[in-house]
Design a protein around this motif. Structure first.
Motif, PDB file in Angstrom:
ATOM      1  N   SER A   1      54.709  -5.651  27.566  1.00  0.00           N
ATOM      2  CA  SER A   1      54.270  -6.844  26.839  1.00  0.00           C
ATOM      3  C   SER A   1      53.413  -7.731  27.724  1.00  0.00           C
ATOM      4  N   LEU A   2      53.819  -7.880  28.997  1.00  0.00           N
ATOM      5  CA  LEU A   2      53.041  -8.709  29.931  1.00  0.00           C
ATOM      6  C   LEU A   2      51.629  -8.141  30.118  1.00  0.00           C
ATOM      7  N   VAL A   3      51.577  -6.826  30.360  1.00  0.00           N
ATOM      8  CA  VAL A   3      50.281  -6.188  30.602  1.00  0.00           C
ATOM      9  C   VAL A   3      49.406  -6.261  29.346  1.00  0.00           C
ATOM     10  N   TYR A   4      50.019  -6.019  28.204  1.00  0.00           N
ATOM     11  CA  TYR A   4      49.285  -6.059  26.934  1.00  0.00           C
ATOM     12  C   TYR A   4      48.711  -7.465  26.714  1.00  0.00           C
ATOM     13  N   SER A   5      49.526  -8.478  26.983  1.00  0.00           N
ATOM     14  CA  SER A   5      49.054  -9.860  26.813  1.00  0.00           C
ATOM     15  C   SER A   5      47.904 -10.151  27.767  1.00  0.00           C
ATOM     16  N   ALA A   6      48.033  -9.704  29.018  1.00  0.00           N
ATOM     17  CA  ALA A   6      46.975  -9.947  30.005  1.00  0.00           C
ATOM     18  C   ALA A   6      45.672  -9.288  29.573  1.00  0.00           C
ATOM     19  N   VAL A   7      45.788  -8.065  29.067  1.00  0.00           N
ATOM     20  CA  VAL A   7      44.585  -7.342  28.635  1.00  0.00           C
ATOM     21  C   VAL A   7      43.944  -8.026  27.425  1.00  0.00           C
ATOM     22  N   GLN A   8      44.790  -8.486  26.511  1.00  0.00           N
ATOM     23  CA  GLN A   8      44.262  -9.202  25.331  1.00  0.00           C
ATOM     24  C   GLN A   8      43.564 -10.495  25.763  1.00  0.00           C
ATOM     25  N   CYS A   9      44.162 -11.189  26.731  1.00  0.00           N
ATOM     26  CA  CYS A   9      43.538 -12.414  27.257  1.00  0.00           C
ATOM     27  C   CYS A   9      42.184 -12.082  27.867  1.00  0.00           C
ATOM     28  N   TYR A  10      42.147 -10.989  28.624  1.00  0.00           N
ATOM     29  CA  TYR A  10      40.886 -10.610  29.273  1.00  0.00           C
ATOM     30  C   TYR A  10      39.840 -10.235  28.220  1.00  0.00           C
ATOM     31  N   ASP A  11      40.280  -9.570  27.169  1.00  0.00           N
ATOM     32  CA  ASP A  11      39.366  -9.236  26.068  1.00  0.00           C
ATOM     33  C   ASP A  11      38.769 -10.504  25.474  1.00  0.00           C
ATOM     34  N   ALA A  12      39.591 -11.540  25.386  1.00  0.00           N
ATOM     35  CA  ALA A  12      39.141 -12.780  24.746  1.00  0.00           C
ATOM     36  C   ALA A  12      38.218 -13.588  25.651  1.00  0.00           C
ATOM     37  N   CYS A  13      38.520 -13.661  26.944  1.00  0.00           N
ATOM     38  CA  CYS A  13      37.728 -14.564  27.797  1.00  0.00           C
ATOM     39  C   CYS A  13      36.862 -13.842  28.834  1.00  0.00           C
ATOM     40  N   GLY A  14      37.260 -12.661  29.263  1.00  0.00           N
ATOM     41  CA  GLY A  14      36.453 -11.898  30.216  1.00  0.00           C
ATOM     42  C   GLY A  14      36.451 -12.461  31.624  1.00  0.00           C
ATOM     43  N   ASP A  15      37.399 -13.355  31.918  1.00  0.00           N
ATOM     44  CA  ASP A  15      37.430 -13.951  33.257  1.00  0.00           C
ATOM     45  C   ASP A  15      38.841 -13.816  33.829  1.00  0.00           C
ATOM     46  N   ILE A  16      38.939 -13.140  34.962  1.00  0.00           N
ATOM     47  CA  ILE A  16      40.253 -12.826  35.529  1.00  0.00           C
ATOM     48  C   ILE A  16      41.015 -14.082  35.984  1.00  0.00           C
ATOM     49  N   LYS A  17      40.284 -15.100  36.443  1.00  0.00           N
ATOM     50  CA  LYS A  17      40.948 -16.338  36.886  1.00  0.00           C
ATOM     51  C   LYS A  17      41.593 -17.061  35.703  1.00  0.00           C
ATOM     52  N   GLN A  18      40.869 -17.037  34.598  1.00  0.00           N
ATOM     53  CA  GLN A  18      41.395 -17.682  33.395  1.00  0.00           C
ATOM     54  C   GLN A  18      42.617 -16.918  32.868  1.00  0.00           C
ATOM     55  N   VAL A  19      42.535 -15.588  32.955  1.00  0.00           N
ATOM     56  CA  VAL A  19      43.691 -14.769  32.532  1.00  0.00           C
ATOM     57  C   VAL A  19      44.898 -15.136  33.376  1.00  0.00           C
ATOM     58  N   SER A  20      44.682 -15.253  34.676  1.00  0.00           N
ATOM     59  CA  SER A  20      45.762 -15.590  35.586  1.00  0.00           C
ATOM     60  C   SER A  20      46.403 -16.927  35.202  1.00  0.00           C
ATOM     61  N   ARG A  21      45.562 -17.919  34.904  1.00  0.00           N
ATOM     62  CA  ARG A  21      46.107 -19.242  34.541  1.00  0.00           C
ATOM     63  C   ARG A  21      46.835 -19.184  33.203  1.00  0.00           C
ATOM     64  N   LEU A  22      46.251 -18.438  32.254  1.00  0.00           N
ATOM     65  CA  LEU A  22      46.898 -18.327  30.936  1.00  0.00           C
ATOM     66  C   LEU A  22      48.250 -17.615  31.010  1.00  0.00           C
ATOM     67  N   MET A  23      48.362 -16.693  31.983  1.00  0.00           N
ATOM     68  CA  MET A  23      49.608 -15.940  32.115  1.00  0.00           C
ATOM     69  C   MET A  23      50.635 -16.663  32.996  1.00  0.00           C
ATOM     70  N   GLY A  24      50.295 -17.855  33.440  1.00  0.00           N
ATOM     71  CA  GLY A  24      51.253 -18.638  34.216  1.00  0.00           C
ATOM     72  C   GLY A  24      51.011 -18.590  35.706  1.00  0.00           C
ATOM     73  N   GLY A  25      49.886 -18.047  36.147  1.00  0.00           N
ATOM     74  CA  GLY A  25      49.583 -17.988  37.577  1.00  0.00           C
ATOM     75  C   GLY A  25      48.737 -19.172  38.022  1.00  0.00           C
ATOM     76  N   ASP A  26      48.257 -19.098  39.262  1.00  0.00           N
ATOM     77  CA  ASP A  26      47.470 -20.202  39.804  1.00  0.00           C
ATOM     78  C   ASP A  26      45.980 -19.850  39.882  1.00  0.00           C
ATOM     79  N   GLY A  27      45.603 -18.803  39.192  1.00  0.00           N
ATOM     80  CA  GLY A  27      44.200 -18.373  39.222  1.00  0.00           C
ATOM     81  C   GLY A  27      43.974 -17.201  40.158  1.00  0.00           C
ATOM     82  N   GLY A  28      45.004 -16.831  40.910  1.00  0.00           N
ATOM     83  CA  GLY A  28      44.893 -15.698  41.839  1.00  0.00           C
ATOM     84  C   GLY A  28      45.226 -14.378  41.154  1.00  0.00           C
ATOM     85  N   GLU A  29      45.167 -13.308  41.936  1.00  0.00           N
ATOM     86  CA  GLU A  29      45.403 -11.968  41.358  1.00  0.00           C
ATOM     87  C   GLU A  29      46.885 -11.674  41.146  1.00  0.00           C
ATOM     88  N   ASN A  30      47.735 -12.310  41.950  1.00  0.00           N
ATOM     89  CA  ASN A  30      49.183 -12.072  41.845  1.00  0.00           C
ATOM     90  C   ASN A  30      49.839 -13.151  41.010  1.00  0.00           C
TER      91      ASN A  30
END
Lengths: 135, 115
Positions: free
Chosen positions: B48-77
């Motif tokens: 579910s986490l990976v699916y959500s991340a991929v859907q977020c990336y599909d929507a915005c195309g920016d990995i930093k934004q995906v990170s923030r949307l998924m609860g991160g600080d904009g980094g890869e981890n």
């Protein structure tokens, strides 16, 4: 003085009962966990297939857009990339499994795209159960 | 009298042994079931986490934004205890991997915006 003595064999019966209970409970627990795991695996595999289908369609659409930007007509671009042209949009399809196809439609002028899953399997109604249908 | 006591002791010993074997077997089955249940839970959560991340990336195309949307600080981890979501940018898009500890549970790739 009267001594309280358990009837003969009651301990053996209790042990047999306890063993039986343990066996049944452990088997129930195991089968439930096994079905839970297979459901989770099937769900994860399905998610992966859907994402891969989407990924492949986007790859085809990307190729078609590159060709279109080079000056190909939308029809030529779509067909060269492995898709088709329906007169308004490029259509790309990727089979996910025997029943489902991932479809991506792309309007080359606006760049707008949409993805959806199309079911291609044949549905056979179950007529085995007698259901009152109002007649 | 002595013979009766011997019989009683032998029977008790046999009963105890049977009970111990049954308990040990059941315990191993319960433990195996627990492992399977945990694996199912991990797989379900990580997919579910990976699916959500991929859907977020599909929507915005920016990995930093995906990170923030998924609860991160904009980094890869992204630490989502007990799981860790790792987002990797590559030439064609993004790959999302979900780990529990050091073990990768689920991963999927995403292609960015068409164009």
């Amino acid at each position: 003085m009267k001594r309280n003595i358990l009837p003969p064999g009651i301990i053996s019966l209790a042990v047999v009962f306890v063993c039986l209970c343990l066996t049944v409970l452990s088997l129930l627990c195991y089968t439930s966990a096994k079905s839970e795991l297979s459901l989770a695996e099937a769900s994860a595999a399905n998610k992966k297939k859907v994402l891969e289908g989407s990924f492949m369609c986007r790859g085809l659409a990307d190729t078609a857009m590159a060709l279109y930007n080079e000056g190909y007509s939308p029809e030529q671009a779509a067909e060269s990339a492995g898709g088709s042209w329906n007169g308004e949009e490029m259509v790309f399809e990727w089979g996910i499994d025997e029943n489902r196809v991932m479809v991506l439609t792309l309007d080359p002028q606006s760049g707008k795209s949409a993805e959806y899953l199309r079911y291609v399997g044949t549905w056979t109604p179950d007529t085995g159960l007698e259901v009152w249908d109002g007649q | 009298m002595r013979r009766g006591l011997d019989t009683f002791l032998t029977e008790s010993l046999i009963m105890t042994a049977v009970l111990a074997i049954a308990a040990a077997l059941s315990l191993s089955v319960f433990m195996k079931a627990g492992q399977m249940r945990r694996r199912a839970e991990d797989l379900s959560a990580c997919s579910s986490l990976v699916y959500s991340a991929v859907q977020c990336y599909d929507a915005c195309g920016d990995i930093k934004q995906v990170s923030r949307l998924m609860g991160g600080d904009g980094g890869e981890n992204i630490e989502l205890a007990p799981y860790t979501l790792l987002l990797k940018q590559d030439g064609e898009g993004m790959t999302a991997e979900a780990y529990r500890g050091d073990e990768m549970v689920f991963s999927a790739a995403a292609k960015g915006v068409i164009g």
